[in-house]
Write a protein that holds these residues in place. Structure first.
Motif, PDB file in Angstrom:
ATOM      1  N   THR A   1      -9.014  -3.034  -0.109  1.00 18.34           N
ATOM      2  CA  THR A   1      -9.207  -2.867   1.332  1.00 18.34           C
ATOM      3  C   THR A   1      -8.043  -3.472   2.107  1.00 18.34           C
ATOM      4  O   THR A   1      -7.200  -4.181   1.549  1.00 18.34           O
ATOM      5  CB  THR A   1     -10.503  -3.570   1.790  1.00 18.34           C
ATOM      6  OG1 THR A   1     -10.416  -4.974   1.458  1.00 18.34           O
ATOM      7  CG2 THR A   1     -11.724  -2.959   1.107  1.00 18.34           C
TER       8      THR A   1
ATOM      9  N   ARG B   1      -3.345   5.408  -3.838  1.00 17.51           N
ATOM     10  CA  ARG B   1      -3.910   5.582  -5.178  1.00 17.51           C
ATOM     11  C   ARG B   1      -3.018   4.968  -6.251  1.00 17.51           C
ATOM     12  O   ARG B   1      -3.490   4.625  -7.342  1.00 17.51           O
ATOM     13  CB  ARG B   1      -4.133   7.071  -5.470  1.00 17.51           C
ATOM     14  CG  ARG B   1      -5.256   7.696  -4.642  1.00 17.51           C
ATOM     15  CD  ARG B   1      -5.342   9.185  -4.883  1.00 17.51           C
ATOM     16  NE  ARG B   1      -4.126   9.876  -4.427  1.00 17.51           N
ATOM     17  CZ  ARG B   1      -3.935  11.193  -4.497  1.00 17.51           C
ATOM     18  NH1 ARG B   1      -4.876  11.964  -5.032  1.00 17.51           N
ATOM     19  NH2 ARG B   1      -2.816  11.741  -4.057  1.00 17.51           N
TER      20      ARG B   1
ATOM     21  N   GLY C   1      -4.140   1.756  -7.775  1.00 19.39           N
ATOM     22  CA  GLY C   1      -5.235   1.786  -8.736  1.00 19.39           C
ATOM     23  C   GLY C   1      -4.783   1.477 -10.149  1.00 19.39           C
ATOM     24  O   GLY C   1      -5.565   0.956 -10.958  1.00 19.39           O
TER      25      GLY C   1
ATOM     26  N   PRO D   1     -10.772   0.385  -8.238  1.00 20.57           N
ATOM     27  CA  PRO D   1      -9.818   0.755  -7.173  1.00 20.57           C
ATOM     28  C   PRO D   1     -10.453   0.915  -5.801  1.00 20.57           C
ATOM     29  O   PRO D   1      -9.805   0.648  -4.786  1.00 20.57           O
ATOM     30  CB  PRO D   1      -9.221   2.071  -7.686  1.00 20.57           C
ATOM     31  CG  PRO D   1      -9.319   1.962  -9.176  1.00 20.57           C
ATOM     32  CD  PRO D   1     -10.617   1.248  -9.420  1.00 20.57           C
ATOM     33  N   ASP D   2     -11.723   1.324  -5.747  1.00 18.91           N
ATOM     34  CA  ASP D   2     -12.333   1.530  -4.434  1.00 18.91           C
ATOM     35  C   ASP D   2     -12.642   0.214  -3.715  1.00 18.91           C
ATOM     36  O   ASP D   2     -13.065   0.222  -2.554  1.00 18.91           O
ATOM     37  CB  ASP D   2     -13.593   2.391  -4.545  1.00 18.91           C
ATOM     38  CG  ASP D   2     -14.673   1.782  -5.437  1.00 18.91           C
ATOM     39  OD1 ASP D   2     -14.509   0.626  -5.887  1.00 18.91           O
ATOM     40  OD2 ASP D   2     -15.676   2.465  -5.703  1.00 18.91           O
ATOM     41  N   ARG D   3     -12.420  -0.910  -4.376  1.00 21.24           N
ATOM     42  CA  ARG D   3     -12.616  -2.209  -3.736  1.00 21.24           C
ATOM     43  C   ARG D   3     -11.371  -2.672  -2.971  1.00 21.24           C
ATOM     44  O   ARG D   3     -11.427  -3.667  -2.222  1.00 21.24           O
ATOM     45  CB  ARG D   3     -12.990  -3.278  -4.774  1.00 21.24           C
ATOM     46  CG  ARG D   3     -14.393  -3.105  -5.345  1.00 21.24           C
ATOM     47  CD  ARG D   3     -14.721  -4.222  -6.336  1.00 21.24           C
ATOM     48  NE  ARG D   3     -14.602  -5.536  -5.729  1.00 21.24           N
ATOM     49  CZ  ARG D   3     -15.569  -6.159  -5.061  1.00 21.24           C
ATOM     50  NH1 ARG D   3     -16.737  -5.546  -4.885  1.00 21.24           N
ATOM     51  NH2 ARG D   3     -15.376  -7.369  -4.556  1.00 21.24           N
TER      52      ARG D   3
END
Length: 315
Positions: free
Chosen positions: A244, A227, A230, A240-242
């Motif tokens: 990988t 995190r 982010g 941030p959820d992109r």
């Protein structure tokens, strides 16, 4: 033959780069001292944001256009000009092509880039000038525990020569950093010189583009809690959820250095740290006000680190 193929591959990647935006509004800087995890972040952010990754372009040894930007050269934020300014502006605006700088282009093949992310371990000494001149350029700075960078640099045989060059610049040592007892540090041994270089680079960064002008990422925290990444992603306009493939080591990972991805233990490198190295780091950290942020057990006080960064950036 393999070397020839590698050069040919790099040239092809560089020629094929499709960077449609020739302005600074689509440029972002990824800065940090050497061996601080900058390559890992370059790869993660470039993949997630469909950004053109530009890898350490400011190499006078590879491109004579940057001959006036010797590594370690300090440039005040209010300087009338930046050394090698025209070439630097070409990098910022996406016009620059070089097989070395474009070696990571295969991260996002055959894509129309949304912008460019320029990663450089030489930025701390002069990116403040860019931040002052180009307020639309986004900046992410990565900082890593100095014991970890010392462990990595020592294994890889880094020379303290650049630190001596830094200390010979009055505008830096007597000007920007004149309140710090840098000249009192005993720099006759390589370990102290390397840690002092780390300190000079990060304090210079904090004082010239710290606080709200940039996003600060702790590498040590990020390898244990993703995190943390982010913070930089948001500054770069990336959800941030992109992010990988974060467990994938960067191409700069060295199994014998202190890279946290080289083993399953993020602080495994501490086993190679001795008491004399801890004493060196403690002395330098005390001189620059970072002893609370970086305890000598290898941990990081993230709150103390952010407070230091913000305070330096708001004189």
């Amino acid at each position: 033959m393999p070397a020839l193929l590698t050069r040919a591959e790099r040239l092809a990647r560089s020629v094929a780069v499709w960077d449609p935006y020739h302005d600074t509004a689509h440029a972002a800087l990824l800065s940090g001292s050497g061996r601080s995890g900058t390559t890992w972040l370059l790869e993660a952010y470039s993949r997630a944001g469909e950004l053109r990754p530009v890898f350490e372009p400011f190499r006078p040894d590879l491109d004579a256009r940057f001959s006036d930007l010797r590594p370690g050269r300090y440039v005040p934020v209010d300087a009338a000009r930046l050394p090698s300014q025209e070439a630097v502006e070409d990098v910022l605006t996406g016009r620059y092509r070089h097989p070395w700088a474009d070696q990571e282009a295969s991260l996002n093949p055959l894509k129309r880039y949304r912008g460019r992310l320029i990663k450089e371990i030489r930025f701390p000494m002069w990116a403040g000038w860019v931040a002052h001149r180009h307020p639309d350029v986004r900046i992410v700075h990565v900082i890593r525990h100095p014991l970890a960078t010392l462990a990595s640099q020592s294994v890889l045989g880094w020379s303290p020569e650049r630190m001596h060059y830094m200390m010979a610049q009055p505008e830096l040592v007597d000007g920007l950093l004149g309140d710090l007892p840098l000249r009192e540090l005993a720099v006759v041994d390589d370990a102290t010189a390397l840690v002092t270089r780390w300190a000079v680079e990060n304090v210079t960064a904090a004082r010239t583009y710290g606080a709200d002008r940039s996003a600060l990422v702790s590498y040590d925290v990020a390898v244990e809690d993703r995190r943390e990444l982010g913070l930089g992603a948001e500054r770069l306009g990336i959800a941030p959820d992109r992010l990988t493939d974060l467990d994938k080591p960067s191409k700069m990972t060295h199994a014998k250095s202190s890279n946290a991805h080289a083993t399953k233990d993020p602080r495994g490198w501490m086993r190679r740290i001795d008491d004399s190295q801890k004493a060196v780091v403690a002395r330098v950290l005390d001189a620059v006000g970072l002893e609370e942020a970086f305890p000598t057990d290898g941990t990081v006080d993230r709150g103390a680190l952010q407070r230091w960064w913000d305070a330096c950036g708001r004189p």
